[in-house]
Design an enzyme around this catalytic site. Sequence first.
Site, PDB file in Angstrom:
ATOM      1  N   HIS A  52      -4.773   0.164  -1.768  1.00  0.00           N
ATOM      2  CA  HIS A  52      -5.771  -0.397  -2.697  1.00  0.00           C
ATOM      3  C   HIS A  52      -5.123  -1.177  -3.843  1.00  0.00           C
ATOM      4  O   HIS A  52      -5.709  -1.319  -4.927  1.00  0.00           O
ATOM      5  CB  HIS A  52      -6.644   0.702  -3.338  1.00  0.00           C
ATOM      6  CG  HIS A  52      -7.406   1.540  -2.368  1.00  0.00           C
ATOM      7  ND1 HIS A  52      -7.405   2.916  -2.412  1.00  0.00           N
ATOM      8  CD2 HIS A  52      -8.183   1.201  -1.330  1.00  0.00           C
ATOM      9  CE1 HIS A  52      -8.161   3.396  -1.447  1.00  0.00           C
ATOM     10  NE2 HIS A  52      -8.643   2.364  -0.757  1.00  0.00           N
ATOM     11  N   ARG A  99      -5.840 -10.299   3.946  1.00  0.00           N
ATOM     12  CA  ARG A  99      -5.490  -8.966   3.468  1.00  0.00           C
ATOM     13  C   ARG A  99      -4.546  -8.301   4.473  1.00  0.00           C
ATOM     14  O   ARG A  99      -4.807  -8.328   5.678  1.00  0.00           O
ATOM     15  CB  ARG A  99      -6.756  -8.134   3.331  1.00  0.00           C
ATOM     16  CG  ARG A  99      -6.456  -6.724   2.920  1.00  0.00           C
ATOM     17  CD  ARG A  99      -7.617  -5.812   3.158  1.00  0.00           C
ATOM     18  NE  ARG A  99      -7.252  -4.458   2.773  1.00  0.00           N
ATOM     19  CZ  ARG A  99      -7.735  -3.366   3.348  1.00  0.00           C
ATOM     20  NH1 ARG A  99      -8.610  -3.478   4.326  1.00  0.00           N
ATOM     21  NH2 ARG A  99      -7.370  -2.190   2.946  1.00  0.00           N
ATOM     22  N   ASN A 146     -10.384 -10.564   5.927  1.00  0.00           N
ATOM     23  CA  ASN A 146      -9.940  -9.174   6.120  1.00  0.00           C
ATOM     24  C   ASN A 146     -10.181  -8.795   7.583  1.00  0.00           C
ATOM     25  O   ASN A 146     -11.315  -8.522   7.979  1.00  0.00           O
ATOM     26  CB  ASN A 146     -10.717  -8.251   5.179  1.00  0.00           C
ATOM     27  CG  ASN A 146     -10.253  -6.801   5.275  1.00  0.00           C
ATOM     28  OD1 ASN A 146      -9.376  -6.471   6.086  1.00  0.00           O
ATOM     29  ND2 ASN A 146     -10.842  -5.944   4.481  1.00  0.00           N
ATOM     30  N   ARG A 171     -10.726  12.228   4.551  1.00  0.00           N
ATOM     31  CA  ARG A 171      -9.289  12.535   4.584  1.00  0.00           C
ATOM     32  C   ARG A 171      -8.962  13.719   3.676  1.00  0.00           C
ATOM     33  O   ARG A 171      -9.595  13.893   2.636  1.00  0.00           O
ATOM     34  CB  ARG A 171      -8.475  11.324   4.123  1.00  0.00           C
ATOM     35  CG  ARG A 171      -8.643  10.111   5.012  1.00  0.00           C
ATOM     36  CD  ARG A 171      -7.645   9.033   4.627  1.00  0.00           C
ATOM     37  NE  ARG A 171      -7.944   7.792   5.318  1.00  0.00           N
ATOM     38  CZ  ARG A 171      -8.196   6.634   4.713  1.00  0.00           C
ATOM     39  NH1 ARG A 171      -8.167   6.547   3.393  1.00  0.00           N
ATOM     40  NH2 ARG A 171      -8.461   5.557   5.414  1.00  0.00           N
ATOM     41  N   GLU A 173     -11.783  -7.145  -4.669  1.00  0.00           N
ATOM     42  CA  GLU A 173     -10.512  -7.445  -4.008  1.00  0.00           C
ATOM     43  C   GLU A 173     -10.506  -8.859  -3.436  1.00  0.00           C
ATOM     44  O   GLU A 173      -9.478  -9.528  -3.428  1.00  0.00           O
ATOM     45  CB  GLU A 173     -10.270  -6.421  -2.885  1.00  0.00           C
ATOM     46  CG  GLU A 173      -9.953  -5.043  -3.433  1.00  0.00           C
ATOM     47  CD  GLU A 173     -10.213  -3.916  -2.446  1.00  0.00           C
ATOM     48  OE1 GLU A 173     -11.392  -3.559  -2.255  1.00  0.00           O
ATOM     49  OE2 GLU A 173      -9.252  -3.398  -1.883  1.00  0.00           O
TER      50      GLU A 173
END
Length: 396
Positions: free
Chosen positions: A178, A89, A8, A238, A382
Amino acid sequence: MAKVMAVNCGSSSLKFKLYEMPEEKVITSGIVERIGHEDAIFQIKVGDNKLKEIVNVKDHGVAVQLVMDAMIKHHIIEDIHEIKATGHRVVQGGPYFSESTPFNEDTYKKIESLIPLAPLHNQAHLVGYDAFKKVLPNTPAIAVFDTAFHQTMGPEDYSYPIKKEYAEKYMIRRYGAHGTSHKYLTEIGHELLGNKENKRLIICHLGSGASITATRDGKCVATSMGLTPLGGIMMNTRTGDMDPSVYYQIQKMSGKSYEEIFQEFNKQSGLYGVSGTSNDSRDVEDAANGGNKDAQLALDLWARRIADFIGQYYVRLGGCDMIIFSAGIGENSPESRDMIIDRCKEALGIELDAEKNKCRGVLREISTPESKIKVYVIPTDEEVMIARDAYKLIKE
Ligand code: ADP
């Protein structure tokens, strides 16, 4: 048996996890942070120990070499060619990728063409891929997209009510995020439900970035994040969804640039902005418990928006068989789960088992047998999904 690496890459970081497949055994993992600095931080797990050093890492190429050298030095591998595949990723796959795709010229070009939609991420993923390619030129690599799982959404769920011209010319639509986590959690959810057909899941991936996905028969029907990760539910920093004129009004009244406000909406809003305390939900919870009213409002607002999405997706799916909580907050904060369910339990007939809901970081059913919807905490993974896709490359 084969070793594969899940990778990643961010603009200044490289996270990695080396697996023995198909056993899915983690051999080592680690991270290089502050790439581009003389005092970059390198951490790697050797057995049960986590080694950490401060090193000069000028770019991703140096970072990859550093990881390889460390693995050989600590006898995690004896030769870098023991790594038979890498899985990378990729945040934005746009409309092009509905599944993980081997890296080749076409894949590379498409990821590159999507840089305007995810400027920080996609660029960094390619820099990371190039760095691995230099060190392991003949090792197959696969791109695993955060957006791929959401490609099964229909136009009614992914379109925005804007001029058609913009949607087409600039590829403006909901892509979600996601996806790898939502896919993993969907699969576990279906196993827990006995792999029966027509099951409807509402999956709450609540980390510092957070999204909710509605799935039917293992496929994504709707998801809360939008064109970018700014959309959907309120998050740690956010805003989530808002009346778009908030943007216009703040710009007009503050005189700040759109870019500056965009950054504020991404990095200084949500739990952090409303509470004025911290971007870590634990601190906000502590502040609220200490009587800080802004922190309490931040948590109430957060839980309300998530509960609203659960209600919306319940209607979208025509019912729901399981609600899943996952990621940093979803897995570890019983208080948060309680606050969310409290705001939708009456309408949906959900009953949490207060004792079972005390769990943290483990797979557990937290609803009572009487609850009309099963509620589970399921830790997400993940990286193992990336490793599985990388392993497929060499198995086939
Ligand atoms: P990301 O991958 O998006 O950075 P994570 O899934 O790691 O996010 O989640 C980070 C969030 O999880 C932080 O807000 C943190 O406060 C929260 N978190 C982690 N552990 C706990 C805990 N034990 N209790 C409550 N919240 C937690």
